[in-house]
Scaffold this motif. Structure first.
Motif, PDB file in Angstrom:
ATOM      1  N   MET A   1       0.847  -1.180   0.000  1.00  0.00           N
ATOM      2  CA  MET A   1       0.000   0.000   0.000  1.00  0.00           C
ATOM      3  C   MET A   1       0.884   1.232   0.000  1.00  0.00           C
ATOM      4  SD  MET A   1      -3.454  -1.295   1.472  1.00  0.00           S
ATOM      5  CE  MET A   1      -4.140   0.140   0.901  1.00  0.00           C
ATOM      6  N   SER A   2       0.409   2.298  -0.546  1.00  0.00           N
ATOM      7  CA  SER A   2       1.200   3.518  -0.579  1.00  0.00           C
ATOM      8  C   SER A   2       1.001   4.307   0.706  1.00  0.00           C
ATOM      9  CB  SER A   2       0.791   4.367  -1.779  1.00  0.00           C
ATOM     10  OG  SER A   2      -0.555   4.748  -1.639  1.00  0.00           O
ATOM     11  N   SER A   3       1.981   5.133   0.988  1.00  0.00           N
ATOM     12  CA  SER A   3       1.923   5.971   2.178  1.00  0.00           C
ATOM     13  C   SER A   3       1.393   7.347   1.812  1.00  0.00           C
ATOM     14  CB  SER A   3       3.311   6.089   2.787  1.00  0.00           C
ATOM     15  OG  SER A   3       3.735   4.814   3.217  1.00  0.00           O
ATOM     16  N   PRO A   4       0.802   8.054   2.776  1.00  0.00           N
ATOM     17  CA  PRO A   4       0.246   9.368   2.481  1.00  0.00           C
ATOM     18  C   PRO A   4       1.318  10.395   2.147  1.00  0.00           C
ATOM     19  CG  PRO A   4       0.036   8.847   4.817  1.00  0.00           C
ATOM     20  CD  PRO A   4       0.555   7.628   4.137  1.00  0.00           C
ATOM     21  N   THR A   5       2.550  10.155   2.562  1.00  0.00           N
ATOM     22  CA  THR A   5       3.663  11.045   2.279  1.00  0.00           C
ATOM     23  C   THR A   5       4.590  10.330   1.307  1.00  0.00           C
ATOM     24  OG1 THR A   5       3.519  11.966   4.493  1.00  0.00           O
ATOM     25  CG2 THR A   5       5.576  12.304   3.331  1.00  0.00           C
ATOM     26  N   THR A   6       5.207  11.076   0.405  1.00  0.00           N
ATOM     27  CA  THR A   6       6.111  10.465  -0.552  1.00  0.00           C
ATOM     28  C   THR A   6       7.506  10.354   0.040  1.00  0.00           C
ATOM     29  OG1 THR A   6       4.841  11.420  -2.354  1.00  0.00           O
ATOM     30  CG2 THR A   6       7.052  10.685  -2.863  1.00  0.00           C
ATOM     31  N   TYR A  18      10.651  -1.988  11.912  1.00  0.00           N
ATOM     32  CA  TYR A  18      10.732  -1.616  13.326  1.00  0.00           C
ATOM     33  C   TYR A  18       9.390  -1.222  13.940  1.00  0.00           C
ATOM     34  CZ  TYR A  18      15.624  -1.901  12.320  1.00  0.00           C
ATOM     35  OH  TYR A  18      16.857  -2.386  11.951  1.00  0.00           O
ATOM     36  N   LEU A  19       8.340  -1.180  13.145  1.00  0.00           N
ATOM     37  CA  LEU A  19       7.018  -0.808  13.646  1.00  0.00           C
ATOM     38  C   LEU A  19       6.208  -2.075  13.901  1.00  0.00           C
ATOM     39  CD1 LEU A  19       6.268   2.262  11.350  1.00  0.00           C
ATOM     40  CD2 LEU A  19       7.284   2.225  13.643  1.00  0.00           C
ATOM     41  N   ALA A  20       6.338  -2.603  15.101  1.00  0.00           N
ATOM     42  CA  ALA A  20       5.761  -3.905  15.455  1.00  0.00           C
ATOM     43  C   ALA A  20       4.244  -3.949  15.351  1.00  0.00           C
ATOM     44  CB  ALA A  20       6.195  -4.292  16.872  1.00  0.00           C
ATOM     45  N   ALA A  21       3.569  -2.836  15.565  1.00  0.00           N
ATOM     46  CA  ALA A  21       2.106  -2.830  15.580  1.00  0.00           C
ATOM     47  C   ALA A  21       1.490  -2.550  14.204  1.00  0.00           C
ATOM     48  CB  ALA A  21       1.607  -1.786  16.584  1.00  0.00           C
ATOM     49  N   LEU A  22       2.318  -2.435  13.189  1.00  0.00           N
ATOM     50  CA  LEU A  22       1.825  -2.105  11.845  1.00  0.00           C
ATOM     51  C   LEU A  22       1.663  -3.373  11.018  1.00  0.00           C
ATOM     52  CD1 LEU A  22       1.202   0.448  10.139  1.00  0.00           C
ATOM     53  CD2 LEU A  22       3.527   0.270   9.273  1.00  0.00           C
ATOM     54  N   ARG A  23       0.480  -3.559  10.484  1.00  0.00           N
ATOM     55  CA  ARG A  23       0.239  -4.706   9.609  1.00  0.00           C
ATOM     56  C   ARG A  23       0.934  -4.496   8.262  1.00  0.00           C
ATOM     57  NH1 ARG A  23      -5.112  -3.400  10.665  1.00  0.00           N
ATOM     58  NH2 ARG A  23      -5.360  -3.161   8.412  1.00  0.00           N
ATOM     59  N   VAL A  24       1.263  -5.568   7.612  1.00  0.00           N
ATOM     60  CA  VAL A  24       1.972  -5.524   6.328  1.00  0.00           C
ATOM     61  C   VAL A  24       1.195  -4.732   5.277  1.00  0.00           C
ATOM     62  CG1 VAL A  24       2.845  -6.943   4.427  1.00  0.00           C
ATOM     63  CG2 VAL A  24       3.163  -7.681   6.785  1.00  0.00           C
ATOM     64  N   ASP A  25      -0.128  -4.886   5.248  1.00  0.00           N
ATOM     65  CA  ASP A  25      -0.950  -4.241   4.226  1.00  0.00           C
ATOM     66  C   ASP A  25      -1.484  -2.872   4.636  1.00  0.00           C
ATOM     67  OD1 ASP A  25      -2.649  -5.191   6.184  1.00  0.00           O
ATOM     68  OD2 ASP A  25      -4.192  -5.845   4.779  1.00  0.00           O
ATOM     69  N   GLU A  26      -1.023  -2.367   5.762  1.00  0.00           N
ATOM     70  CA  GLU A  26      -1.529  -1.108   6.318  1.00  0.00           C
ATOM     71  C   GLU A  26      -0.615   0.059   5.942  1.00  0.00           C
ATOM     72  OE1 GLU A  26      -2.744   0.502  10.781  1.00  0.00           O
ATOM     73  OE2 GLU A  26      -1.640  -1.362  10.570  1.00  0.00           O
ATOM     74  N   ASP A  27      -1.217   1.180   5.526  1.00  0.00           N
ATOM     75  CA  ASP A  27      -0.443   2.401   5.314  1.00  0.00           C
ATOM     76  C   ASP A  27       0.166   2.834   6.644  1.00  0.00           C
ATOM     77  OD1 ASP A  27      -1.136   2.546   2.643  1.00  0.00           O
ATOM     78  OD2 ASP A  27      -2.645   4.111   2.923  1.00  0.00           O
ATOM     79  N   LEU A  33       5.420   7.290  16.263  1.00  0.00           N
ATOM     80  CA  LEU A  33       5.945   5.967  15.967  1.00  0.00           C
ATOM     81  C   LEU A  33       5.908   5.041  17.175  1.00  0.00           C
ATOM     82  CD1 LEU A  33       8.915   6.958  13.639  1.00  0.00           C
ATOM     83  CD2 LEU A  33       6.571   6.343  13.022  1.00  0.00           C
ATOM     84  N   VAL A  34       5.951   5.612  18.375  1.00  0.00           N
ATOM     85  CA  VAL A  34       5.851   4.771  19.577  1.00  0.00           C
ATOM     86  C   VAL A  34       4.478   4.119  19.654  1.00  0.00           C
ATOM     87  CG1 VAL A  34       7.626   5.995  20.895  1.00  0.00           C
ATOM     88  CG2 VAL A  34       5.246   6.708  21.072  1.00  0.00           C
ATOM     89  N   ASP A  35       3.464   4.757  19.111  1.00  0.00           N
ATOM     90  CA  ASP A  35       2.115   4.177  19.086  1.00  0.00           C
ATOM     91  C   ASP A  35       2.017   3.015  18.094  1.00  0.00           C
ATOM     92  OD1 ASP A  35       1.461   6.101  20.923  1.00  0.00           O
ATOM     93  OD2 ASP A  35       0.264   7.313  19.535  1.00  0.00           O
ATOM     94  N   LEU A  36       3.020   2.908  17.235  1.00  0.00           N
ATOM     95  CA  LEU A  36       3.047   1.849  16.233  1.00  0.00           C
ATOM     96  C   LEU A  36       4.024   0.737  16.612  1.00  0.00           C
ATOM     97  CD1 LEU A  36       3.015   4.156  13.097  1.00  0.00           C
ATOM     98  CD2 LEU A  36       1.080   2.927  14.107  1.00  0.00           C
ATOM     99  N   GLY A  37       4.475   0.754  17.862  1.00  0.00           N
ATOM    100  CA  GLY A  37       5.324  -0.326  18.358  1.00  0.00           C
ATOM    101  C   GLY A  37       6.805  -0.031  18.394  1.00  0.00           C
ATOM    102  N   LEU A  38       7.203   1.216  18.173  1.00  0.00           N
ATOM    103  CA  LEU A  38       8.624   1.561  18.215  1.00  0.00           C
ATOM    104  C   LEU A  38       9.041   1.824  19.652  1.00  0.00           C
ATOM    105  CD1 LEU A  38      11.073   2.095  16.307  1.00  0.00           C
ATOM    106  CD2 LEU A  38      10.511   4.515  16.545  1.00  0.00           C
ATOM    107  N   ASP A  39       9.862   0.930  20.199  1.00  0.00           N
ATOM    108  CA  ASP A  39      10.385   1.129  21.551  1.00  0.00           C
ATOM    109  C   ASP A  39      11.831   1.633  21.440  1.00  0.00           C
ATOM    110  OD1 ASP A  39      11.959  -1.106  20.937  1.00  0.00           O
ATOM    111  OD2 ASP A  39      10.743  -2.466  22.144  1.00  0.00           O
ATOM    112  N   SER A  40      12.480   1.858  22.566  1.00  0.00           N
ATOM    113  CA  SER A  40      13.816   2.453  22.541  1.00  0.00           C
ATOM    114  C   SER A  40      14.844   1.558  21.856  1.00  0.00           C
ATOM    115  CB  SER A  40      14.275   2.820  23.949  1.00  0.00           C
ATOM    116  OG  SER A  40      14.315   1.675  24.764  1.00  0.00           O
ATOM    117  N   LEU A  41      14.742   0.263  22.048  1.00  0.00           N
ATOM    118  CA  LEU A  41      15.680  -0.652  21.406  1.00  0.00           C
ATOM    119  C   LEU A  41      15.489  -0.649  19.890  1.00  0.00           C
ATOM    120  CD1 LEU A  41      17.938  -2.579  22.101  1.00  0.00           C
ATOM    121  CD2 LEU A  41      16.257  -4.392  22.330  1.00  0.00           C
TER     122      LEU A  41
END
Length: 91
Positions: A1-6, A18-27, A33-41
């Motif tokens: 899927m394409s992203s809203p920003t180029t 690195y975005l653990a909470a983002l599905r493969v088919d999800e924009d 980014l922390v809301d999408l599963g990005l932790d400090s590590l």
């Protein structure tokens, strides 16, 4: 899927790893980014990979929480650093 920003496919591919909470088919949504599963590590590994891929050095930007406010903001910072010859990481 394409992203809203180029941005290049390489940036998106790296970011998605690195975005653990983002599905493969999800924009990549315009949220912190922390809301999408990005932790400090994951953030540390993400920045290291972006530095290597784009030849930049995040330097003090790493300490700014705004860097992780959204994928679009992170890409804007990468672009700024790419345009700044003083920001390039030594090869």
């Amino acid at each position: 899927m394409s992203s809203p920003t180029t941005w290049p496919a390489s940036f998106e591919a790296i970011l998605r790893r690195y975005l653990a909470a983002l599905r493969v088919d999800e924009d990549i949504p315009a949220e912190p980014l922390v809301d999408l599963g990005l932790d400090s590590l994951r953030a540390t590994a993400l920045l290291a990979e972006l530095e290597q891929e784009f030849g930049v050095d995040f330097g003090d930007e790493v300490l700014d929480p705004a860097l992780f406010s959204s994928a679009a903001h992170m890409w804007a910072v990468v672009q700024e650093l790419t345009d700044d010859p003083l920001s390039h990481a030594p090869q």
